[in-house]
Design a protein around this motif. Structure first.
Motif, mmCIF file in Angstrom:
data_model
loop_
_atom_site.group_PDB
_atom_site.id
_atom_site.type_symbol
_atom_site.label_atom_id
_atom_site.label_comp_id
_atom_site.label_asym_id
_atom_site.label_seq_id
_atom_site.Cartn_x
_atom_site.Cartn_y
_atom_site.Cartn_z
ATOM 1 N N LEU B 192 4.937 -4.681 1.604
ATOM 2 C CA LEU B 192 6.470 -4.950 1.662
ATOM 3 C C LEU B 192 6.939 -4.841 0.231
ATOM 4 N N TYR B 195 8.522 -2.093 -1.776
ATOM 5 C CA TYR B 195 10.181 -1.691 -1.598
ATOM 6 C C TYR B 195 10.907 -2.968 -1.901
ATOM 7 N N THR B 196 10.652 -4.015 -2.358
ATOM 8 C CA THR B 196 11.443 -5.143 -2.535
ATOM 9 C C THR B 196 11.128 -5.814 -3.951
ATOM 10 N N TYR B 281 16.169 -2.609 -3.227
ATOM 11 C CA TYR B 281 15.822 -2.015 -1.838
ATOM 12 C C TYR B 281 15.872 -0.500 -1.776
ATOM 13 N N VAL B 283 14.798 3.133 -1.498
ATOM 14 C CA VAL B 283 13.949 3.720 -0.936
ATOM 15 C C VAL B 283 13.605 4.915 -1.093
ATOM 16 N N ARG B 288 8.692 5.228 2.501
ATOM 17 C CA ARG B 288 8.534 5.190 4.156
ATOM 18 C C ARG B 288 6.942 5.051 4.341
ATOM 19 N N ARG B 291 6.646 1.335 4.256
ATOM 20 C CA ARG B 291 7.197 0.574 5.429
ATOM 21 C C ARG B 291 6.443 0.770 6.686
ATOM 22 N N ASN B 292 5.962 2.061 6.698
ATOM 23 C CA ASN B 292 4.768 2.253 7.949
ATOM 24 C C ASN B 292 3.817 1.262 7.944
ATOM 25 N N ALA B 295 4.936 -2.280 8.738
ATOM 26 C CA ALA B 295 5.194 -2.551 10.129
ATOM 27 C C ALA B 295 3.917 -2.265 11.029
#
Lengths: 50, 323
Positions: B192, B195-196, B281, B283, B288, B291-292, B295
């Protein structure tokens, strides 16, 4: 808690809702303590030495 | 002092929903899920009323530590886009009220757990609240890039508390559930933060990508993922999980490793490197992959605990391969 200068209908409604929430929370807490007592002590609640 | 830059004036009436938000309901729901798994997987069965009280105490204790966190971290929350709308930085609730709520709910949850269930579980609950509110929030979070590694213990303890509520003990299998969440936390949060991390950098929080950079973070995610999978599969060998659990943890673990490898090979997080001047944020290609993994990590943990819960509720026998 509330600023007298900001008192208004919205503030009174919010305060009333908060008070109701606290009352409900306290009622739930009392019920929980009662239920826990009954479950843990069972019939010993009645048949205890006086 | 943490509260120095936080707003102190109340601009809008504090609604009861604002106080509920202080308890971090989404975190509470995750805590309830993992604590329930610990309670159900324990070999002794607790009276349903006491079981419900135990889960409620754990949930309220987690909420209390959330309120204490929001009181102390109001300055950080105000600086971050993701958290600036929280009740204290937004000025809807005063910091002192958040502190009072946190203290009162901490005391009530621990006392009720002790009086109603057992004092070992109450002690573990008190330790968890103190660890999150004091050790993580007041110390680790602002001090070291290892903040979420060590602080992750607070999020990992609820299944042990649930197990202790049912049995009054905490054997190896209870700590295995704790170890799964503990080892899962770093790859989950670092994916996480890739990307933050600009948000964390602006708030002065030493998250791993901010301190060590994106490349090092991706490498550490891969290392933790390699360590995580054996821990996740272990319950199938200790009499805790059955065939379904072995399949879910094993196959899910392979997917987790594949995603961690892809993330390692990507350039994820480099757009968010504080040395670059890209937007929050933002990207870029490769993010990606972060994020994958983020998640899938949620799905993986949820599936493993749901499978354990389902196996024990259905009365399915564990594998007991090494017993």
């Amino acid at each position: 808690m509330s600023d007298p200068n900001l008192e208004g209908e919205d503030f009174r409604k919010a305060r009333r809702a908060r008070n109701i929430a606290i009352a409900l929370g306290l009622a739930v807490f009392v019920i929980l303590v009662y239920a826990v007592t009954i479950v843990n002590l069972g019939s010993d609640v009645i048949h205890r030495p006086l | 002092m943490a509260m120095a830059t936080a707003p102190t004036s109340v601009r809008a009436p504090a609604r009861w929903q604002d106080f509920l938000q202080l308890l971090k309901p989404r975190v509470m729901s995750l805590v309830v899920f993992t604590a329930l798994t610990g309670l159900v997987c324990a070999p002794e069965h607790l009276n349903p009323v006491l079981g419900a009280v135990a889960i409620l105490c754990i949930a309220v204790g987690a909420g209390a530590s959330g309120a204490l966190n929001m009181w102390y971290d109001a300055d950080i929350d105000a600086a971050m886009r993701r958290t600036r709308g929280r009740p204290v930085p937004a000025g809807r609730v005063q910091g002192a009220d958040a502190l009072a709520l946190g203290i009162v709910l901490s005391l009530l949850s621990v006392m009720l757990m002790g009086v109603g269930v057992n004092w070992f579980a109450a002690g573990l609950l008190a330790f968890t609240i103190l660890f999150y509110a004091v050790v993580y929030t007041m110390w680790l979070k602002r001090w070291t890039a290892q903040n979420i590694v060590i602080g992750g213990l607070a999020g990992a303890l609820p299944p042990v508390i649930g197990w202790a509520a049912a049995t009054g003990t905490a054997p190896l299998n209870a700590w295995l559930l704790c170890a799964i969440i503990f080892m899962w936390t770093p790859p989950h949060f670092w994916a996480l933060s890739l990307y933050t991390s600009d948000d964390y950098a602006k708030a002065g929080v030493p998250m791993m990508p901010v301190v060590k950079g994106a490349r090092s973070t991706r490498a550490q995610i891969l290392i933790y993922s390699l360590l995580l999978i054996p821990v996740c599969v272990a319950p199938a060998f200790t009499g805790l999980g059955g065939v379904a659990y072995l399949a879910v943890s094993g196959l899910g673990g392979l997917v987790f490793l594949l995603l961690a490898w892809r993330l390692f090979r990507s350039h994820a997080g480099e757009a968010a490197d504080p040395r670059n001047d890209d937007g929050l944020y933002d990207v870029r290609a490769g993010a990606r992959d972060a994020r994958n993994l983020f998640a899938f990590s949620i799905l993986y943990l949820a599936l493993m605990f749901a499978t354990l819960l389902g196996e024990h509720l259905a009365g399915l026998k564990p594998l007991e391969l090494f017993r």
